[in-house]
Design a protein around this motif. Structure first.
Motif, PDB file in Angstrom:
ATOM      1  N   SER A 134       0.819  -1.217   0.000  1.00 32.96           N
ATOM      2  CA  SER A 134       0.000   0.000   0.000  1.00 32.96           C
ATOM      3  C   SER A 134       0.850   1.263   0.000  1.00 32.96           C
ATOM      4  N   THR A 135       1.921   1.254   0.783  1.00 35.64           N
ATOM      5  CA  THR A 135       2.800   2.422   0.842  1.00 35.64           C
ATOM      6  C   THR A 135       3.546   2.605  -0.471  1.00 35.64           C
ATOM      7  N   LEU A 136       4.023   1.513  -1.059  1.00 34.32           N
ATOM      8  CA  LEU A 136       4.718   1.592  -2.342  1.00 34.32           C
ATOM      9  C   LEU A 136       3.812   2.217  -3.401  1.00 34.32           C
ATOM     10  N   ARG A 137       2.586   1.738  -3.488  1.00 33.27           N
ATOM     11  CA  ARG A 137       1.655   2.266  -4.503  1.00 33.27           C
ATOM     12  C   ARG A 137       1.377   3.749  -4.291  1.00 33.27           C
ATOM     13  N   GLN A 138       1.109   4.144  -3.047  1.00 31.27           N
ATOM     14  CA  GLN A 138       0.815   5.550  -2.785  1.00 31.27           C
ATOM     15  C   GLN A 138       2.055   6.419  -2.966  1.00 31.27           C
ATOM     16  N   ALA A 139       3.211   5.936  -2.539  1.00 33.96           N
ATOM     17  CA  ALA A 139       4.450   6.704  -2.710  1.00 33.96           C
ATOM     18  C   ALA A 139       4.773   6.903  -4.183  1.00 33.96           C
ATOM     19  N   ALA A 140       4.536   5.889  -4.990  1.00 30.97           N
ATOM     20  CA  ALA A 140       4.757   6.023  -6.438  1.00 30.97           C
ATOM     21  C   ALA A 140       3.839   7.100  -7.008  1.00 30.97           C
ATOM     22  N   ASP A 141       2.587   7.112  -6.569  1.00 32.39           N
ATOM     23  CA  ASP A 141       1.652   8.135  -7.031  1.00 32.39           C
ATOM     24  C   ASP A 141       2.052   9.532  -6.559  1.00 32.39           C
ATOM     25  N   LEU A 142       2.801   9.601  -5.458  1.00 33.15           N
ATOM     26  CA  LEU A 142       3.281  10.882  -4.936  1.00 33.15           C
ATOM     27  C   LEU A 142       4.655  11.254  -5.504  1.00 33.15           C
ATOM     28  N   ASP A 143       5.129  10.461  -6.462  1.00 37.20           N
ATOM     29  CA  ASP A 143       6.377  10.725  -7.186  1.00 37.20           C
ATOM     30  C   ASP A 143       7.654  10.544  -6.374  1.00 37.20           C
ATOM     31  N   TYR A 144       7.632   9.671  -5.391  1.00 34.79           N
ATOM     32  CA  TYR A 144       8.865   9.305  -4.697  1.00 34.79           C
ATOM     33  C   TYR A 144       9.590   8.242  -5.509  1.00 34.79           C
ATOM     34  N   ARG A 145      10.919   8.279  -5.495  1.00 31.34           N
ATOM     35  CA  ARG A 145      11.715   7.168  -5.998  1.00 31.34           C
ATOM     36  C   ARG A 145      11.663   6.093  -4.918  1.00 31.34           C
ATOM     37  N   LEU A 146      11.684   4.823  -5.331  1.00 36.19           N
ATOM     38  CA  LEU A 146      11.449   3.760  -4.355  1.00 36.19           C
ATOM     39  C   LEU A 146      12.451   2.628  -4.456  1.00 36.19           C
ATOM     40  N   THR A 147      12.852   2.143  -3.297  1.00 35.46           N
ATOM     41  CA  THR A 147      13.637   0.928  -3.163  1.00 35.46           C
ATOM     42  C   THR A 147      12.948   0.078  -2.108  1.00 35.46           C
ATOM     43  N   VAL A 148      12.812  -1.206  -2.378  1.00 31.42           N
ATOM     44  CA  VAL A 148      12.271  -2.149  -1.404  1.00 31.42           C
ATOM     45  C   VAL A 148      13.394  -3.098  -1.018  1.00 31.42           C
ATOM     46  N   LEU A 149      13.627  -3.231   0.281  1.00 32.29           N
ATOM     47  CA  LEU A 149      14.597  -4.200   0.780  1.00 32.29           C
ATOM     48  C   LEU A 149      13.826  -5.497   1.026  1.00 32.29           C
ATOM     49  N   ALA A 150      13.866  -6.387   0.047  1.00 28.06           N
ATOM     50  CA  ALA A 150      13.012  -7.582   0.046  1.00 28.06           C
ATOM     51  C   ALA A 150      13.196  -8.443   1.286  1.00 28.06           C
ATOM     52  N   ASP A 151      14.424  -8.579   1.747  1.00 29.77           N
ATOM     53  CA  ASP A 151      14.664  -9.435   2.913  1.00 29.77           C
ATOM     54  C   ASP A 151      14.385  -8.737   4.240  1.00 29.77           C
ATOM     55  N   ALA A 152      14.058  -7.450   4.186  1.00 30.35           N
ATOM     56  CA  ALA A 152      13.666  -6.696   5.376  1.00 30.35           C
ATOM     57  C   ALA A 152      12.156  -6.456   5.373  1.00 30.35           C
ATOM     58  N   CYS A 153      11.465  -7.265   4.578  1.00 33.55           N
ATOM     59  CA  CYS A 153      10.000  -7.290   4.533  1.00 33.55           C
ATOM     60  C   CYS A 153       9.579  -8.733   4.763  1.00 33.55           C
ATOM     61  N   ALA A 154       8.393  -8.914   5.295  1.00 28.83           N
ATOM     62  CA  ALA A 154       7.900 -10.274   5.522  1.00 28.83           C
ATOM     63  C   ALA A 154       6.389 -10.286   5.438  1.00 28.83           C
ATOM     64  N   ASP A 155       5.877 -11.472   5.173  1.00 31.16           N
ATOM     65  CA  ASP A 155       4.438 -11.677   5.068  1.00 31.16           C
ATOM     66  C   ASP A 155       4.111 -13.037   5.664  1.00 31.16           C
ATOM     67  N   GLN A 156       2.928 -13.193   6.209  1.00 26.51           N
ATOM     68  CA  GLN A 156       2.543 -14.506   6.745  1.00 26.51           C
ATOM     69  C   GLN A 156       2.473 -15.550   5.642  1.00 26.51           C
ATOM     70  N   ASP A 157       2.294 -15.111   4.409  1.00 26.28           N
ATOM     71  CA  ASP A 157       2.252 -16.032   3.273  1.00 26.28           C
ATOM     72  C   ASP A 157       3.529 -15.836   2.448  1.00 26.28           C
ATOM     73  N   PRO A 158       4.498 -16.719   2.557  1.00 25.60           N
ATOM     74  CA  PRO A 158       5.764 -16.572   1.831  1.00 25.60           C
ATOM     75  C   PRO A 158       5.595 -16.474   0.310  1.00 25.60           C
ATOM     76  N   GLU A 159       4.598 -17.151  -0.241  1.00 24.49           N
ATOM     77  CA  GLU A 159       4.378 -17.091  -1.689  1.00 24.49           C
ATOM     78  C   GLU A 159       3.902 -15.701  -2.111  1.00 24.49           C
ATOM     79  N   VAL A 160       3.057 -15.091  -1.331  1.00 21.78           N
ATOM     80  CA  VAL A 160       2.615 -13.719  -1.620  1.00 21.78           C
ATOM     81  C   VAL A 160       3.816 -12.782  -1.565  1.00 21.78           C
ATOM     82  N   HIS A 161       4.655 -12.943  -0.555  1.00 21.55           N
ATOM     83  CA  HIS A 161       5.874 -12.130  -0.438  1.00 21.55           C
ATOM     84  C   HIS A 161       6.734 -12.294  -1.692  1.00 21.55           C
ATOM     85  N   ARG A 162       6.937 -13.533  -2.119  1.00 25.77           N
ATOM     86  CA  ARG A 162       7.761 -13.803  -3.290  1.00 25.77           C
ATOM     87  C   ARG A 162       7.182 -13.155  -4.548  1.00 25.77           C
ATOM     88  N   VAL A 163       5.912 -13.321  -4.787  1.00 29.70           N
ATOM     89  CA  VAL A 163       5.289 -12.755  -5.988  1.00 29.70           C
ATOM     90  C   VAL A 163       5.395 -11.229  -5.976  1.00 29.70           C
TER      91      VAL A 163
END
Length: 189
Positions: free
Chosen positions: A135-164
């Motif tokens: 949600s933050t990534l989508r809104q930040a993109a709409d607000l014209d921020y440049r974005l980096t996601v640290l994939a291994d510093a994010c987690a989800d209860q569903d590992p497959e959702v995280h991977r996709v």
């Protein structure tokens, strides 16, 4: 093009959410990112979700947060469940933003803080990948921020959702890397 100014967002690393995840390894990785940001002079902002007593911010129609109204004041903004975990304890000079929805921007003063600091690039970490990070990534993109996601510093209860999300979806709007790579980029500045 002027040099960009980045900030690291550590999102929803709060007691109840980390406890429900059941795996603290992501907190350790996020902690490495936080320490590296501090050492490099990159501002760190913490984001957490919390509500006033009785949750007046939650509409009955909100399926995502509606169950929280039944939990009483468990997610009260000043309660222990909503505080940032001790392992990532914010410093006195680091803002802690309280949000009222899934995105870090909705119902908070995050954008005001970022704009005041001249930030144009966000480095995202958080729980859950399918919640606050998406949600933050989508809104930040709409607000014209440049974005980096640290994939291994994010987690989800569903590992497959995280991977996709990290391997297929986020790359449309963000650079997706691991924390060690980002830390290496800080050292090469």
């Amino acid at each position: 093009m002027p040099e960009s100014r980045a900030a690291l967002l550590a999102m929803d690393f709060q007691n109840d959410i980390v406890d429900r995840l059941g795996d603290t390894s992501v907190v350790e990785v996020a902690g490495c990112a936080v320490e590296a940001a501090r050492a490099a002079g990159v501002p760190v902002l913490f984001v957490r979700v919390g509500f006033r007593p009785g949750c007046p911010e939650i509409a009955a129609a909100n399926l995502g947060f509606g169950a929280l109204t039944q939990a009483g004041d468990a997610f009260r903004e000043d309660g222990p469940a909503t505080q940032v975990v001790d392992a990532l304890a914010p410093r006195a000079d680091e803002p802690v933003v309280v949000k009222r929805r899934v995105s870090a921007f909705t119902g908070s003063d995050l954008d005001v803080l970022l704009r005041a600091a001249g930030v144009d690039t966000l480095v995202l970490t958080g729980i859950a990948t399918s919640g606050v990070v998406l949600s933050t990534l989508r809104q930040a993109a709409d607000l014209d921020y440049r974005l980096t996601v640290l994939a291994d510093a994010c987690a989800d209860q569903d590992p497959e959702v995280h991977r996709v999300l990290t391997e297929k979806v986020f790359a449309r709007q963000a650079e997706v890397i691991d924390t060690d790579e980002w830390i290496g980029s800080l050292k090469s500045r």
